[in-house]
Design an enzyme around this catalytic site. Structure first.
Site, mmCIF file in Angstrom:
data_model
loop_
_atom_site.group_PDB
_atom_site.id
_atom_site.type_symbol
_atom_site.label_atom_id
_atom_site.label_comp_id
_atom_site.label_asym_id
_atom_site.label_seq_id
_atom_site.Cartn_x
_atom_site.Cartn_y
_atom_site.Cartn_z
ATOM 1 N N GLU A 298 35.027 -11.081 -16.342
ATOM 2 C CA GLU A 298 34.524 -11.231 -15.473
ATOM 3 C C GLU A 298 32.469 -11.267 -15.693
ATOM 4 O O GLU A 298 32.808 -12.284 -15.216
ATOM 5 C CB GLU A 298 34.111 -9.498 -15.125
ATOM 6 C CG GLU A 298 35.660 -9.240 -13.824
ATOM 7 C CD GLU A 298 36.785 -8.645 -14.733
ATOM 8 O OE1 GLU A 298 37.000 -8.966 -15.810
ATOM 9 O OE2 GLU A 298 37.217 -8.074 -13.698
ATOM 10 N N ALA B 34 39.710 -10.433 -8.149
ATOM 11 C CA ALA B 34 39.320 -10.048 -7.031
ATOM 12 C C ALA B 34 38.817 -11.586 -6.578
ATOM 13 O O ALA B 34 39.203 -12.800 -7.264
ATOM 14 C CB ALA B 34 37.851 -9.804 -7.372
ATOM 15 N N GLY C 231 40.434 -7.964 -11.393
ATOM 16 C CA GLY C 231 40.664 -7.748 -10.605
ATOM 17 C C GLY C 231 42.237 -7.533 -10.707
ATOM 18 O O GLY C 231 43.350 -6.363 -10.948
ATOM 19 N N GLU D 142 43.264 -5.364 -13.754
ATOM 20 C CA GLU D 142 42.847 -3.553 -13.451
ATOM 21 C C GLU D 142 43.723 -2.500 -12.462
ATOM 22 O O GLU D 142 44.533 -1.451 -12.785
ATOM 23 C CB GLU D 142 41.148 -3.618 -12.866
ATOM 24 C CG GLU D 142 40.347 -3.832 -13.952
ATOM 25 C CD GLU D 142 38.645 -4.438 -12.871
ATOM 26 O OE1 GLU D 142 38.725 -4.816 -11.868
ATOM 27 O OE2 GLU D 142 38.390 -3.456 -13.156
HETATM 28 N N1 CAA Z 1 38.674 -15.842 -6.090
HETATM 29 C C1 CAA Z 1 38.955 -17.291 -5.596
HETATM 30 N N2 CAA Z 1 39.960 -18.185 -5.940
HETATM 31 C C2 CAA Z 1 40.271 -18.063 -6.983
HETATM 32 C C3 CAA Z 1 40.419 -17.435 -8.246
HETATM 33 C C4 CAA Z 1 39.544 -16.244 -7.357
HETATM 34 N N3 CAA Z 1 39.904 -15.645 -8.800
HETATM 35 N N4 CAA Z 1 40.525 -18.191 -8.754
HETATM 36 C C5 CAA Z 1 41.383 -19.427 -8.421
HETATM 37 N N5 CAA Z 1 41.337 -19.533 -7.664
HETATM 38 C C6 CAA Z 1 40.973 -20.609 -6.786
HETATM 39 C C7 CAA Z 1 40.370 -22.385 -7.489
HETATM 40 O O1 CAA Z 1 39.225 -22.250 -7.302
HETATM 41 C C8 CAA Z 1 41.505 -23.170 -7.222
HETATM 42 O O2 CAA Z 1 40.744 -23.516 -6.097
HETATM 43 P P1 CAA Z 1 41.142 -24.831 -5.002
HETATM 44 O O3 CAA Z 1 42.597 -25.580 -5.182
HETATM 45 O O4 CAA Z 1 40.315 -24.801 -3.798
HETATM 46 O O5 CAA Z 1 40.310 -25.668 -6.334
HETATM 47 C C9 CAA Z 1 42.724 -22.459 -7.033
HETATM 48 O O6 CAA Z 1 42.544 -21.244 -7.317
HETATM 49 C C10 CAA Z 1 43.656 -22.561 -8.065
HETATM 50 O O7 CAA Z 1 42.537 -22.391 -9.605
HETATM 51 P P2 CAA Z 1 42.568 -23.270 -10.841
HETATM 52 O O8 CAA Z 1 42.066 -25.183 -10.344
HETATM 53 O O9 CAA Z 1 41.254 -22.780 -11.624
HETATM 54 O O10 CAA Z 1 44.123 -23.379 -11.492
HETATM 55 P P3 CAA Z 1 44.485 -23.745 -12.880
HETATM 56 O O11 CAA Z 1 46.073 -22.829 -12.817
HETATM 57 O O12 CAA Z 1 44.112 -24.131 -13.549
HETATM 58 O O13 CAA Z 1 43.976 -21.652 -12.769
HETATM 59 C C11 CAA Z 1 43.746 -19.892 -13.513
HETATM 60 C C12 CAA Z 1 44.433 -20.054 -13.138
HETATM 61 C C13 CAA Z 1 43.821 -18.961 -14.895
HETATM 62 C C14 CAA Z 1 43.607 -17.984 -12.654
HETATM 63 C C15 CAA Z 1 41.746 -19.886 -13.349
HETATM 64 O O14 CAA Z 1 42.600 -20.154 -12.046
HETATM 65 C C16 CAA Z 1 41.186 -18.797 -12.875
HETATM 66 O O15 CAA Z 1 40.901 -18.313 -14.231
HETATM 67 N N6 CAA Z 1 40.652 -18.066 -12.243
HETATM 68 C C17 CAA Z 1 39.562 -17.161 -12.131
HETATM 69 C C18 CAA Z 1 40.059 -15.118 -12.878
HETATM 70 C C19 CAA Z 1 38.956 -14.686 -12.747
HETATM 71 O O16 CAA Z 1 38.195 -14.901 -13.214
HETATM 72 N N7 CAA Z 1 38.844 -13.417 -12.424
HETATM 73 C C20 CAA Z 1 38.543 -12.246 -11.900
HETATM 74 C C21 CAA Z 1 37.274 -11.877 -10.687
HETATM 75 S S1 CAA Z 1 36.652 -11.138 -11.273
HETATM 76 C C22 CAA Z 1 37.072 -9.711 -10.700
HETATM 77 O O17 CAA Z 1 38.624 -9.252 -10.626
HETATM 78 C C23 CAA Z 1 36.102 -9.149 -10.564
HETATM 79 C C24 CAA Z 1 36.524 -6.946 -10.308
HETATM 80 O O18 CAA Z 1 36.473 -6.372 -11.840
HETATM 81 C C25 CAA Z 1 36.999 -6.340 -9.205
#
Ligand code: CAA
Length: 710
Positions: A125, A63, A102, A105
């Site tokens: 999450e 998400a 998400g 999912e």
């Molecule tokens: N939403 C919004 N922004 C996000 C994001 C997300 N889910 N994931 C990453 N970003 C943004 C970061 O803030 C970062 O932004 P900036 O460049 O402006 O700082 C950019 O994307 C790149 O992220 P990273 O520096 O972390 O890049 P990476 O290549 O080192 O890692 C990644 C990539 C493994 C995807 C890591 O970003 C990550 O773990 N993201 C979060 C994943 C997550 O927690 N997903 C679950 C979300 S909650 C959900 O999905 C709820 C549901 O059930 C519906």
């Protein structure tokens, strides 16, 4: 036509592609685009099967976290997934990079999943204080079984493609002979195009029935989660949601999951963990060192000092493929250091967490020498010797003569003046502090200490290096103890003064572990060694008149040879071979005696006062650090404390915690402590100003970044 989701045809296969950098998060535009592209694919008579793929570095990574806490904008993710799952044509998810949250999912709503060999799948999450809220807690258990689903959802850790295949989470992992992921997914889609009925995860029942026959599954999961979560509620909510998959029919389970995530999103815990996520990424941004600032390659590093710290730093580099040489005065020191490194790796191998081949490769990257001649060829030197200014200056004087002009000269000092060290060279612009935390191969924090002359290239290289070796680099300025240790000093001081006034170590520690710290300050002193601080204090002047001396109890313990865990006695006693701190009546007697000698009449101290004095001392110091420009942002201070000092992530760090308590309340209490205990409690002018304006540290960060808080 959506700009972020496109539709094209390859023969009888319709390809829906998400292209929303950086990580294809499920923003409103992506959700809307997915629905529209899907409808197109379903309406096209010549399309017999659909592939859902992503451009860029990853499959959908979840998400869009920036949308959390804002009014929902349709379509809801659950509705998009329901539409996918109801598709009359088979849908194949083509997964590369990380299918997270998400994103996974969405993939679970597809009929089939094909993954690249290096893909990862997970539901992280819980690390954001929430739970999978778009069916993940209902579908994953149906697909991989309840115990494995619980493990993945409660830990939040992803699994690699091979494990995902073994678990039945993906149907196919692309073989080398199949070409790229998209071609393999299209071939897979062609193969299954006419297969009916379409497999739907929601219809699977075998694993659910199996779990119903194991009534204690969830009790055990809750017990384990409570033991690990240090007071965080998210793991327990995850378990509640998975239990709903077992207890309720699918649609009611989805409803329960939605209720639980709605609660979780509003929790302070989730706000804190989201803050931690963005704070860590924000720390990498340095206003006057923008992306694109030149960096120099770091291929070979020398570490001066083959002790515990030097060895840990060497491992951190070797683990990331960078060659290291450990330098010490005498061959036995070097050999001992290298021996400890090999032993550490061997222990990881014996636990099955590292292969022997990988250990050999890492050990092979670490050399040892007593000759300083080797320093002429390295890109970076990190000095990790005793905390003694004279010695450090002498070393840097030598380095200046020996090292290449463009080499970075770094000190691992935890307290000393990096500017003074830099002045002992003819190139202060090449000098920087790289403050690792012990054990340096494990702890994620790297305080990067910028001297007044440090060049932007050296700052940019150091920040990049931190990321390359898997650390969280936080840029800090020069002052005694920088950010972390300076605040630690204030925190430790209050713990000791509280003990002098009437509290006992076990009471102080219990209050702070109650907040979520893994260990309280007294147990931590026992672990680190009470003698360390004692020796340092012996060389320091006593506090000026009017300021209380906080080291009296620790000094007395050290004088008695109670150095902590290593002597089985410190603030606590320890049974042979055990690290469990046990309250010790002998310590109570020692403390009472010290109080008497100091002329203090001991009195009971409330837990609230322990909490307030420990935390507010830290917050007040943090505010001063911020005001002096030693830290760029309050969120950087939080990142330091979470990654280097065991601050509970679900509290968001000391500055975020302060915002949740309210700065006006904290300031008022600090004024009371100031009146009672004197000048160590002088309120930070910045804190006073923010408190009087009814503001938060977060609003200050946003203001400085030119962002309107959302
Ligand atoms: N939403 C919004 N922004 C996000 C994001 C997300 N889910 N994931 C990453 N970003 C943004 C970061 O803030 C970062 O932004 P900036 O460049 O402006 O700082 C950019 O994307 C790149 O992220 P990273 O520096 O972390 O890049 P990476 O290549 O080192 O890692 C990644 C990539 C493994 C995807 C890591 O970003 C990550 O773990 N993201 C979060 C994943 C997550 O927690 N997903 C679950 C979300 S909650 C959900 O999905 C709820 C549901 O059930 C519906």
């Amino acid at each position: 036509m959506s700009e972020v989701v496109t539709f094209e045809k390859r023969a009888a296969v319709g390809i829906v592609t998400v292209d929303s950098p950086p990580v294809n998060a499920l923003s409103q535009a992506v959700r809307q685009g997915l629905l529209e592209a899907l409808e197109k694919a379903l309406a096209a008579p010549d399309v017999k099967a659909i592939v859902l793929a992503c451009k860029g570095r990853t499959f959908i990574a979840g998400a869009d976290i920036t949308e959390f806490g804002k009014p929902p904008r349709p379509p809801e993710l659950g509705a998009v997934i329901a539409r996918l799952e109801a598709s009359e044509k088979p849908v194949v998810a083509a997964i590369h990079g990380t299918a997270l949250g998400g994103g996974l999912e969405v993939a679970l709503g597809c009929n089939y999943r094909v993954a690249a060999r290096d893909a990862k799948c997970g539901l992280p999450e819980v690390k954001l204080g929430i739970l999978p809220g778009a069916g993940g807690t209902q579908r994953l258990p149906r697909l991989v079984g309840v115990p494995r689903a619980l493990e993945m959802i409660v830990s939040g850790d992803p699994v690699g493609a091979a494990t995902a295949k073994d678990l039945g989470l993906v149907d196919h992992v692309v073989r080398e002979d199949e070409g790229d992921l998209l071609s393999a997914a299209v071939a897979f889609a062609e193969k299954v195009a006419s297969r009916r009925p379409l497999p739907k995860v929601r219809d699977l029942t075998a694993h659910i029935e199996k779990a119903r026959a194991q009534p204690d599954l969830f009790d055990k999961a809750r017990k384990d989660a409570k033991a690990k979560s240090r007071g965080g509620q998210a793991p327990l909510r995850c378990i509640d949601a998975v239990q709903a998959a077992v207890d309720l029919p699918f649609d009611q389970g989805l409803k329960r999951e939605r209720e639980l995530i709605a609660e979780a999103i509003e929790s302070t815990e989730s706000k804190a963990l989201r803050h931690v996520f963005f704070a860590e990424r924000q720390a990498a941004k340095i206003p006057d060192v923008p992306p694109g600032t030149p960096t120099t390659p770091v291929r070979k590093v020398a570490i001066l000092g083959a002790g515990t710290m030097g060895g840990g730093i060497a491992m951190a580099f070797a683990n990331s493929g960078i060659d290291v040489v450990l330098v010490d005065r005498e061959a036995p020191f070097v050999e001992k250091g290298l021996g400890i490194i090999s032993k550490n790796y061997a222990s990881t191998v014996s636990k099955g967490r590292l292969s022997q081949a990988e250990m050999d490769a890492r050990v092979g990257r670490i050399g040892g020498t007593t000759s300083w001649d080797d320093l002429a060829e390295v890109d970076l030197v990190i000095e990790a010797v005793f905390e003694e200014m004279g010695l450090k200056k002498e070393i840097f004087g030598h380095l200046d003569k020996l090292c290449r002009k463009d080499a970075i000269l770094a000190t691992n000092t935890s307290t000393l003046d990096v500017n003074e060290i830099a002045r002992s060279t003819s190139r202060p612009e090449q000098v920087i502090g790289l403050h690792f935390f012990s054990p340096a191969n494990v702890m994620r924090l790297l305080e990067i200490v910028r001297g007044e002359k440090t060049s932007r290239t050296v700052v940019a290289t150091s920040m990049k290096l931190a990321k390359d070796i898997g650390k969280v680099g936080v840029l800090v300025g020069v002052c005694y103890g920088f950010v972390g240790n300076r605040m630690l000093h204030a925190y430790g001081r209050e713990a000791q003064l509280l003990i002098q006034e009437g509290a006992l170590p076990q009471q102080v520690d219990a209050v702070l572990t109650g907040l979520g710290f893994a260990m309280g300050p007294c147990a931590t002193s026992d672990l680190a060694g009470i003698d360390v601080g004692w020796r340092i204090r012996k060389g320091q002047p006593k506090p000026p008149p009017g300021e209380r001396y906080s080291g009296a109890v620790a000094d007395r313990l050290a004088e008695m040879g109670r150095f902590g865990q290593k002597t089985s006695a410190g603030f606590y006693r320890y049974e042979a071979g055990s690290r469990t701190p046990l309250p010790d009546p002998a310590v109570e007697a020692i403390i009472a005696e010290v109080s008497r000698e100091l002329g203090i009449t001991r009195k009971p101290i409330e837990d609230d006062e322990i909490l307030e004095r420990s935390m507010y001392a830290m917050v007040n110091e943090g505010a001063k650090i911020l005001d002096e420009g030693i830290a760029l942002r309050a969120s950087d201070i939080d990142t330091v404390w979470i990654n280097g000092y065991g601050f509970p992530p679900h509290r968001g760090g000391p500055m975020f915690y302060a915002d949740t308590v309210g700065l006006a309340k904290i300031h008022a209490r600090i004024l009371e402590f100031f009146a009672r205990h004197g000048k160590v409690w002088t309120p930070s002018p910045l804190l006073a100003r923010l408190a009087s304006e009814g503001r938060t540290f977060a609003s200050l960060d946003a203001q400085r970044a030119g962002v309107t808080p959302g």
